[in-house]
Design a protein around this motif. Structure first.
Motif, PDB file in Angstrom:
ATOM      1  N   ILE A 100       0.873  -1.178   0.000  1.00  7.71           N
ATOM      2  CA  ILE A 100       0.000   0.000   0.000  1.00  7.71           C
ATOM      3  C   ILE A 100       0.903   1.219   0.000  1.00  7.71           C
ATOM      4  O   ILE A 100       1.751   1.381   0.875  1.00  7.71           O
ATOM      5  CB  ILE A 100      -0.926   0.023   1.232  1.00  7.71           C
ATOM      6  CG1 ILE A 100      -1.835  -1.200   1.223  1.00  7.71           C
ATOM      7  CG2 ILE A 100      -1.759   1.313   1.241  1.00  7.71           C
ATOM      8  CD1 ILE A 100      -2.825  -1.245   2.368  1.00  7.71           C
ATOM      9  N   PHE A 101       0.734   2.021  -1.013  1.00  9.58           N
ATOM     10  CA  PHE A 101       1.602   3.163  -1.213  1.00  9.58           C
ATOM     11  C   PHE A 101       0.781   4.428  -0.987  1.00  9.58           C
ATOM     12  O   PHE A 101      -0.091   4.758  -1.781  1.00  9.58           O
ATOM     13  CB  PHE A 101       2.129   3.102  -2.651  1.00  9.58           C
ATOM     14  CG  PHE A 101       3.460   3.690  -2.806  1.00  9.58           C
ATOM     15  CD1 PHE A 101       4.586   2.893  -2.726  1.00  9.58           C
ATOM     16  CD2 PHE A 101       3.617   5.044  -3.012  1.00  9.58           C
ATOM     17  CE1 PHE A 101       5.850   3.442  -2.849  1.00  9.58           C
ATOM     18  CE2 PHE A 101       4.870   5.595  -3.133  1.00  9.58           C
ATOM     19  CZ  PHE A 101       5.987   4.794  -3.055  1.00  9.58           C
ATOM     20  N   ILE A 102       1.056   5.105   0.134  1.00 13.62           N
ATOM     21  CA  ILE A 102       0.252   6.277   0.492  1.00 13.62           C
ATOM     22  C   ILE A 102       0.965   7.553   0.065  1.00 13.62           C
ATOM     23  O   ILE A 102       2.149   7.734   0.368  1.00 13.62           O
ATOM     24  CB  ILE A 102       0.039   6.317   2.025  1.00 13.62           C
ATOM     25  CG1 ILE A 102      -0.777   5.100   2.476  1.00 13.62           C
ATOM     26  CG2 ILE A 102      -0.634   7.621   2.446  1.00 13.62           C
ATOM     27  CD1 ILE A 102      -0.876   4.952   3.983  1.00 13.62           C
ATOM     28  N   THR A 103       0.267   8.422  -0.636  1.00 16.33           N
ATOM     29  CA  THR A 103       0.891   9.685  -1.030  1.00 16.33           C
ATOM     30  C   THR A 103      -0.172  10.721  -1.370  1.00 16.33           C
ATOM     31  O   THR A 103      -1.282  10.382  -1.760  1.00 16.33           O
ATOM     32  CB  THR A 103       1.831   9.489  -2.231  1.00 16.33           C
ATOM     33  OG1 THR A 103       2.293  10.760  -2.672  1.00 16.33           O
ATOM     34  CG2 THR A 103       1.156   8.792  -3.387  1.00 16.33           C
ATOM     35  N   HIS A 104       0.186  11.995  -1.224  1.00 15.72           N
ATOM     36  CA  HIS A 104      -0.740  13.032  -1.678  1.00 15.72           C
ATOM     37  C   HIS A 104      -0.473  13.328  -3.154  1.00 15.72           C
ATOM     38  O   HIS A 104      -1.171  14.105  -3.767  1.00 15.72           O
ATOM     39  CB  HIS A 104      -0.559  14.302  -0.822  1.00 15.72           C
ATOM     40  CG  HIS A 104       0.797  14.882  -0.961  1.00 15.72           C
ATOM     41  ND1 HIS A 104       1.864  14.436  -0.198  1.00 15.72           N
ATOM     42  CD2 HIS A 104       1.288  15.805  -1.810  1.00 15.72           C
ATOM     43  CE1 HIS A 104       2.943  15.096  -0.579  1.00 15.72           C
ATOM     44  NE2 HIS A 104       2.621  15.927  -1.548  1.00 15.72           N
ATOM     45  N   ASP A 105       0.549  12.661  -3.727  1.00 12.09           N
ATOM     46  CA  ASP A 105       1.005  12.969  -5.073  1.00 12.09           C
ATOM     47  C   ASP A 105       0.551  11.882  -6.061  1.00 12.09           C
ATOM     48  O   ASP A 105       1.128  10.804  -6.132  1.00 12.09           O
ATOM     49  CB  ASP A 105       2.542  13.059  -5.031  1.00 12.09           C
ATOM     50  CG  ASP A 105       3.134  13.498  -6.349  1.00 12.09           C
ATOM     51  OD1 ASP A 105       2.408  13.490  -7.361  1.00 12.09           O
ATOM     52  OD2 ASP A 105       4.323  13.843  -6.367  1.00 12.09           O
ATOM     53  N   LEU A 106      -0.490  12.207  -6.833  1.00 14.92           N
ATOM     54  CA  LEU A 106      -1.058  11.206  -7.742  1.00 14.92           C
ATOM     55  C   LEU A 106      -0.083  10.738  -8.812  1.00 14.92           C
ATOM     56  O   LEU A 106      -0.166   9.597  -9.277  1.00 14.92           O
ATOM     57  CB  LEU A 106      -2.283  11.789  -8.446  1.00 14.92           C
ATOM     58  CG  LEU A 106      -3.644  11.524  -7.793  1.00 14.92           C
ATOM     59  CD1 LEU A 106      -4.718  12.307  -8.531  1.00 14.92           C
ATOM     60  CD2 LEU A 106      -3.985  10.049  -7.808  1.00 14.92           C
ATOM     61  N   SER A 107       0.875  11.589  -9.189  1.00 14.06           N
ATOM     62  CA  SER A 107       1.779  11.182 -10.266  1.00 14.06           C
ATOM     63  C   SER A 107       2.689  10.039  -9.802  1.00 14.06           C
ATOM     64  O   SER A 107       3.102   9.195 -10.593  1.00 14.06           O
ATOM     65  CB  SER A 107       2.601  12.365 -10.766  1.00 14.06           C
ATOM     66  OG  SER A 107       3.271  12.963  -9.678  1.00 14.06           O
ATOM     67  N   ILE A 108       2.964   9.970  -8.497  1.00 17.34           N
ATOM     68  CA  ILE A 108       3.770   8.873  -7.947  1.00 17.34           C
ATOM     69  C   ILE A 108       2.979   7.569  -8.049  1.00 17.34           C
ATOM     70  O   ILE A 108       3.508   6.519  -8.427  1.00 17.34           O
ATOM     71  CB  ILE A 108       4.149   9.172  -6.479  1.00 17.34           C
ATOM     72  CG1 ILE A 108       5.251  10.228  -6.448  1.00 17.34           C
ATOM     73  CG2 ILE A 108       4.590   7.906  -5.744  1.00 17.34           C
ATOM     74  CD1 ILE A 108       5.800  10.534  -5.080  1.00 17.34           C
TER      75      ILE A 108
END
Ligand SMILES: Nc1ncnc2c1ncn2[C@@H]1O[C@H](COP(=O)(O)OP(=O)(O)O)[C@@H](O)[C@H]1O
Ligand code: SF4
Ligand SMILES: [Mg+2]
Length: 320
Positions: free
Chosen positions: A208-216
């Motif tokens: 599960i990869f959590i980020t506020h950055d959709l491009s990641i």
């Protein structure tokens, strides 16, 4: 055949604060198979980290799981006693915490910190555990001499690699990475993302990869979940969520990603996410949504499977 390793069902995690109950995760369901990577996106405060803590079975006080289940390899971890949870943490499920690289203990060497879980969980000797730790640091692109070094001798990127090695050490079935590249400069960010891609191939954990950055997320995840105000607004295969975003919030998030040479104007969704102590009634996004209808203001939208595996919570897709 891939098998389901993680099943989260109607998970609700609330923080009981002096000023009210914060509904940080409020009815989240998802599942992951072996080797699959799920990206969780959403603005700050949408409940992404809290969802991660829920899957890890480690909710910081004053938080509590109030409903739902988290099934890892057939075991509902919300039903486990603290001692049983400690046994599966790091061995079945682990997490690279947000800002984790600052969590290394400054007084112990990297080798000491990496070998400790192996001694405790696997009963290895000091020598054996250091040998396993040496293999793992090589996997994350470091040289084994790092085991003799102290955290203050390492750069931010090296520390983050050590934390990733720590999370993978006991070969967990599920690994959660919470904003693992946010504090790093862009070159190191790209290196860490490449590392995750390699590790996905070699380790086959569910991630599960959590980020506020959709491009990641677009770069790494098979599936994408978009969180808004403690709920999943949209979930599906990354190519469908990015290629055919259904939820007005997802559409807004995608429009806000700067793109090189893009002709369309970058726009941001007006307004701010709600206070999760007093979330708006109906659809939590309605105060910001350009398509809000009467029903949105009073009734919570159901989850609709618009195409296979592509689920959205929005009244626009309910046939009435
Ligand atoms: N320890 C805590 N005590 C009280 N409220 C918290 C705590 N941790 C997080 N929250 C609240 O829970 C909500 C979700 O936070 P978080 O899971 O950190 O979101 P994200 O990771 O998406 O930024 C926010 O409203 C935040 O203020
Ligand atoms: S349910 Fe209504 S307010 Fe919510 S996203 Fe859909 S259209 Fe907008
Ligand atoms: Mg967070």
């Amino acid at each position: 055949m891939s098998s389901t390793v993680l099943g989260v069902s109607d998970l609700r995690i609330y923080y009981y604060t002096l000023t009210g109950i914060v509904r940080a995760v409020d009815g989240v369901s998802l599942s992951l198979s072996e080797g699959e990577a799920l990206g969780i996106a959403g603005e700050s405060g949408s409940g992404k980290s809290t969802l991660g803590y829920g899957v890890l079975g480690l909710i910081p006080p004053p938080g509590r799981i109030v409903r739902g289940s988290v099934v890892i390899d057939g075991v509902d971890i919300t039903k486990l006693k603290p001692a049983e949870l400690r046994k599966i943490r790091w061995s079945k499920v682990s997490m690279v915490f947000q800002g984790a690289m600052n969590a290394l203990n400054p007084v112990y060497t990297v080798g000491h910190q990496l070998s400790e879980p192996l001694i405790l969980h696997k009963g290895l000797s000091v020598k054996e555990s250091l040998a396993v730790a040496a293999e793992m640091v090589k996997k994350v692109g470091l040289t084994p001499d790092i085991l003799r070094r102290y955290p203050h001798e390492l750069s931010g990127g090296m520390k983050q690699r050590v934390m990733i090695a720590m999370a993978l050490l006991l070969r967990p079935r599920v690994v959660i990475a919470d904003e693992p590249t946010t504090a790093l400069d862009v070159v190191i960010q790209a290196q860490i993302m490449n590392l995750f891609k390699e590790l996905r191939q070699s380790e086959r954990n569910a991630m599960i990869f959590i980020t506020h950055d959709l491009s990641i997320i677009a770069e790494i995840a098979d599936k994408t979940g978009v969180m808004y105000a403690g709920k999943i607004a949209e979930l599906g295969l990354s190519e469908t969520v990015f290629g055919n975003p259904l939820h007005p919030y997802t559409q807004g998030l995608l429009r806000s990603i700067p793109r090189l040479r893009a002709k369309e104007k970058i726009t941001w969704i007006p307004g701010v996410p709600p206070d999760l102590r007093i979330p708006p009634p109906g659809c939590r996004f309605h105060p910001r949504c350009p398509y809000a209808m009467d029903v949105c203001r009073s009734e919570e939208p159901p989850e609709i499977e618009v195409e296979r595996g592509h689920v959205v919570s929005c009244w626009l897709y309910v046939k009435r």
